[in-house]
Design a protein around this motif. Structure first.
Motif, short mmCIF file in Angstrom:
data_model
loop_
_atom_site.label_atom_id
_atom_site.label_comp_id
_atom_site.label_asym_id
_atom_site.label_seq_id
_atom_site.Cartn_x
_atom_site.Cartn_y
_atom_site.Cartn_z
N THR A 163 0.82 -1.21 0.00
CA THR A 163 0.00 0.00 0.00
C THR A 163 0.85 1.26 0.00
O THR A 163 0.31 2.37 0.10
N ASN A 164 2.17 1.09 -0.09
CA ASN A 164 3.02 2.25 -0.37
C ASN A 164 2.72 2.70 -1.79
O ASN A 164 2.83 1.91 -2.73
N PRO A 165 2.29 3.95 -1.99
CA PRO A 165 1.89 4.39 -3.34
C PRO A 165 2.94 4.13 -4.41
O PRO A 165 2.61 3.79 -5.55
N ASN A 166 4.21 4.29 -4.06
CA ASN A 166 5.27 4.05 -5.05
C ASN A 166 5.32 2.59 -5.47
O ASN A 166 5.42 2.26 -6.65
N ILE A 167 5.21 1.69 -4.47
CA ILE A 167 5.22 0.26 -4.76
C ILE A 167 3.98 -0.13 -5.55
O ILE A 167 4.05 -0.93 -6.50
N ALA A 168 2.82 0.42 -5.17
CA ALA A 168 1.58 0.10 -5.87
C ALA A 168 1.66 0.49 -7.35
O ALA A 168 1.24 -0.27 -8.23
N LEU A 169 2.21 1.67 -7.63
CA LEU A 169 2.33 2.13 -9.02
C LEU A 169 3.30 1.26 -9.80
O LEU A 169 3.04 0.89 -10.96
N ILE A 170 4.42 0.90 -9.17
CA ILE A 170 5.40 0.04 -9.84
C ILE A 170 4.79 -1.33 -10.14
O ILE A 170 4.99 -1.89 -11.23
N LEU A 171 4.04 -1.88 -9.20
CA LEU A 171 3.38 -3.17 -9.43
C LEU A 171 2.40 -3.07 -10.59
O LEU A 171 2.30 -4.00 -11.41
N MET A 172 1.66 -1.97 -10.66
CA MET A 172 0.73 -1.77 -11.77
C MET A 172 1.48 -1.76 -13.10
O MET A 172 1.05 -2.39 -14.08
N ALA A 193 0.71 11.98 -20.67
CA ALA A 193 -0.50 11.53 -19.96
C ALA A 193 -0.13 10.65 -18.78
O ALA A 193 -0.72 10.76 -17.70
N PHE A 194 0.87 9.78 -18.96
CA PHE A 194 1.29 8.90 -17.87
C PHE A 194 1.86 9.69 -16.70
O PHE A 194 1.52 9.44 -15.54
N VAL A 195 2.73 10.64 -16.96
CA VAL A 195 3.35 11.43 -15.90
C VAL A 195 2.30 12.22 -15.12
O VAL A 195 2.30 12.25 -13.88
N ILE A 196 1.37 12.88 -15.84
CA ILE A 196 0.33 13.65 -15.16
C ILE A 196 -0.57 12.72 -14.35
O ILE A 196 -0.93 13.03 -13.20
N GLY A 197 -0.93 11.58 -14.91
CA GLY A 197 -1.78 10.63 -14.19
C GLY A 197 -1.13 10.12 -12.92
O GLY A 197 -1.77 10.00 -11.88
N ALA A 198 0.17 9.80 -12.98
CA ALA A 198 0.88 9.31 -11.80
C ALA A 198 0.96 10.39 -10.72
O ALA A 198 0.90 10.10 -9.52
N ALA A 199 1.09 11.65 -11.15
CA ALA A 199 1.22 12.75 -10.19
C ALA A 199 -0.08 12.97 -9.41
O ALA A 199 -0.04 13.40 -8.25
N ARG A 232 1.50 9.84 -1.32
CA ARG A 232 1.60 10.38 -2.67
C ARG A 232 2.79 9.75 -3.36
O ARG A 232 3.77 9.36 -2.72
N VAL A 233 2.71 9.64 -4.67
CA VAL A 233 3.80 9.02 -5.43
C VAL A 233 4.98 9.98 -5.51
O VAL A 233 4.81 11.17 -5.77
N SER A 234 6.17 9.46 -5.25
CA SER A 234 7.37 10.27 -5.29
C SER A 234 7.67 10.70 -6.73
O SER A 234 7.51 9.92 -7.67
N TRP A 235 8.11 11.95 -6.88
CA TRP A 235 8.45 12.45 -8.21
C TRP A 235 9.62 11.67 -8.81
O TRP A 235 9.71 11.53 -10.02
N SER A 236 10.52 11.18 -7.97
CA SER A 236 11.63 10.39 -8.49
C SER A 236 11.13 9.09 -9.12
O SER A 236 11.64 8.64 -10.15
N VAL A 237 10.11 8.48 -8.49
CA VAL A 237 9.53 7.25 -9.05
C VAL A 237 8.79 7.56 -10.35
O VAL A 237 8.90 6.81 -11.33
#
Length: 442
Positions: A246-255, A328-334, A345-350
């Motif tokens: 449930t760490n947002p960075n991990i969740a996004l990477i898993l997706m 679109a991907f960068v804006i969506g992740a932000a 919140r998702v880290s900008w580095s990720v």
């Protein structure tokens, strides 16, 4: 006579042995460190259930949190309110805080305590501020609030006031903590009637709790905390796993792993590994998203971005689709997670790393595609065009030629000689159109 004496002796022995057989009472201690989220709520729920099963005399929640998610906070409060055992929220160690969601949890507990050098408050549920514009009202400090923010603040005020009234704490300051984001030190909180105890450590807390009275389920209960043993409950592997995914960075990477894994599987059916890993990662990622405050507009932008980047590999758009997909991907992740809490919140580095990876993959696929277009076709009927063949027999513009170890029907010039070399100009079904090899030379 002897039997009666034996029964009396057994009864005396049983009475004497009762204290030895009784189970020593204990205080269950849990630690909430960091932002409050689904993993914190799961940890507290499991710990409170263990305290019930162990028939603990007291539960202590040692807390150091900057706040957290509203849904997780309310789940923890509901579990505390349902407890038949006194729950103490203890802001500890020195330098810790119970901000935002932590303040609500502290107000909901049967007893509230702090260590010197700690603070609580700043319980405003959303960030309010900015210039006043049309359709907005202003609070007492002149900060602009729209209808959604006013609704959220009023709901939070009503909630924390109800908790304060239930526990007999300062409801006016609780409202001030929500509307004005006020904070208090440990000594000031004790003076204002926000907390019950200031204790330097856990033994001091238990000493001060001894003899205090608490009402649970309509019945008054006097605490006896002298000599309580301490039983600490640590998060189990399931809670730790939930905290990780449930760490947002991990969740996004898993997706991303899941989506790209499935794409690679579709492009290479039968590879199995990309599809298997992708499916597992995607399901775990979706589970994590279900537990987090997702902004579906952000999720839609991510899906659109990936779709555009994949389409770039198949449609000659000269980079338009690929660039649009990356943006679109960068804006969506932000904006993927709808919260002002930095921990969720998702880290900008990720975001940058995933954006660069996606763009790099796009460039690689595009280069492979362009390279494939430039290479000469080596399979299928198209590969025959331009190849040389040998005439087997020929009469009146028709005959047979031998090419690639195969005998083909052919048509072409009226006259060709046996064993003459010809060039294939066209393939029509099972017939070839040929011309003398020397005529194509320049």
């Amino acid at each position: 006579m002897f039997g009666t004496l034996l029964r009396v002796l057994l009864a005396i022995a049983a009475l004497v042995g009762l204290p030895a057989l009784s189970v020593a009472k204990e205080a269950v201690v849990m630690h909430i460190d960091g932002a409050i989220g689904p993993a914190s709520a799961s940890y507290v729920a499991d710990g409170l259930e263990q305290a019930r099963q162990r028939d603990a005399a007291l539960v202590v929640l040692e807390m150091d949190t900057p706040g957290g998610l509203d849904t997780s906070m309310r789940q923890i409060i509901q579990d505390i309110l349902a407890m038949p055992i006194p729950v103490v929220t203890y802001v500890h160690p020195s330098g810790a805080r119970a901000a935002s969601a932590g303040t609500y949890i502290l107000y909901a507990s049967h007893f509230a305590a702090m260590t010197p050098g700690t603070n609580l408050g700043a319980a405003t549920p959303i960030q309010i501020g900015g210039p006043t514009s049309g359709g907005e009202d202003e609070d007492e400090d002149g900060a602009a609030m729209n209808a959604h923010e006013r609704k959220a603040v009023n709901d939070a005020v009503a909630y924390i006031r109800s908790l304060a009234e239930m526990r007999g704490r300062n409801a006016d300051w609780a409202e001030q903590a929500v509307r004005e984001a006020s904070s208090l030190s440990a000594s000031a909180a004790l003076k204002e009637g926000v907390i019950d105890i200031v204790a330097s450590d856990l033994p001091s807390l238990l000493d001060q709790l001894n003899g205090k009275t608490v009402t649970i389920d309509g019945r008054a209960r006097t605490l006896d905390t002298a000599g309580l043993s301490i039983h600490e409950i640590e998060p189990d592997w399931g809670t730790k796993l939930l905290a990780t995914i449930t760490n947002p960075n991990i969740a996004l990477i898993l997706m991303m792993i899941g989506i790209y894994g499935l794409i690679f599987e579709f492009l290479n059916p039968g590879a199995l590994v990309p599809g298997t890993v992708g499916a597992i990662s995607l399901l775990i990622g979706l589970y994590a998203l279900a537990a987090l405050p997702v902004d579906f507009a952000g999720l839609a932008l991510i899906v659109l971005g990936i779709a555009l980047m994949v389409a770039e590999a198949f449609v000659p758009s000269f980079g338009v689709l690929g660039i649009g997909g990356t943006v679109a991907f960068v804006i969506g992740a932000a904006v993927l997670f709808d919260t002002d809490i930095p921990a969720f919140r998702v880290s900008w580095s990720v975001i940058a790393a995933l954006g660069v990876f996606s763009a790099g993959l796009l460039i690689l696929v595009a280069r492979v595609g362009i390279g494939a277009l430039r290479h000469r076709i080596v399979t299928g009927s198209e590969e025959l065009v331009g190849s040389t063949a040998t005439v087997l027999d020929w009469h009146n513009g028709k005959g047979h030629v031998f090419v690639h170890s195969e005998r083909w029907n052919a048509q072409g010039p009226a006259t060709l000689n046996k064993d003459e070399t010809v060039v294939i100009e066209k393939v029509t079904g099972l017939d070839l159109t040929v011309s003398p090899a020397q005529q194509t030379e320049t």
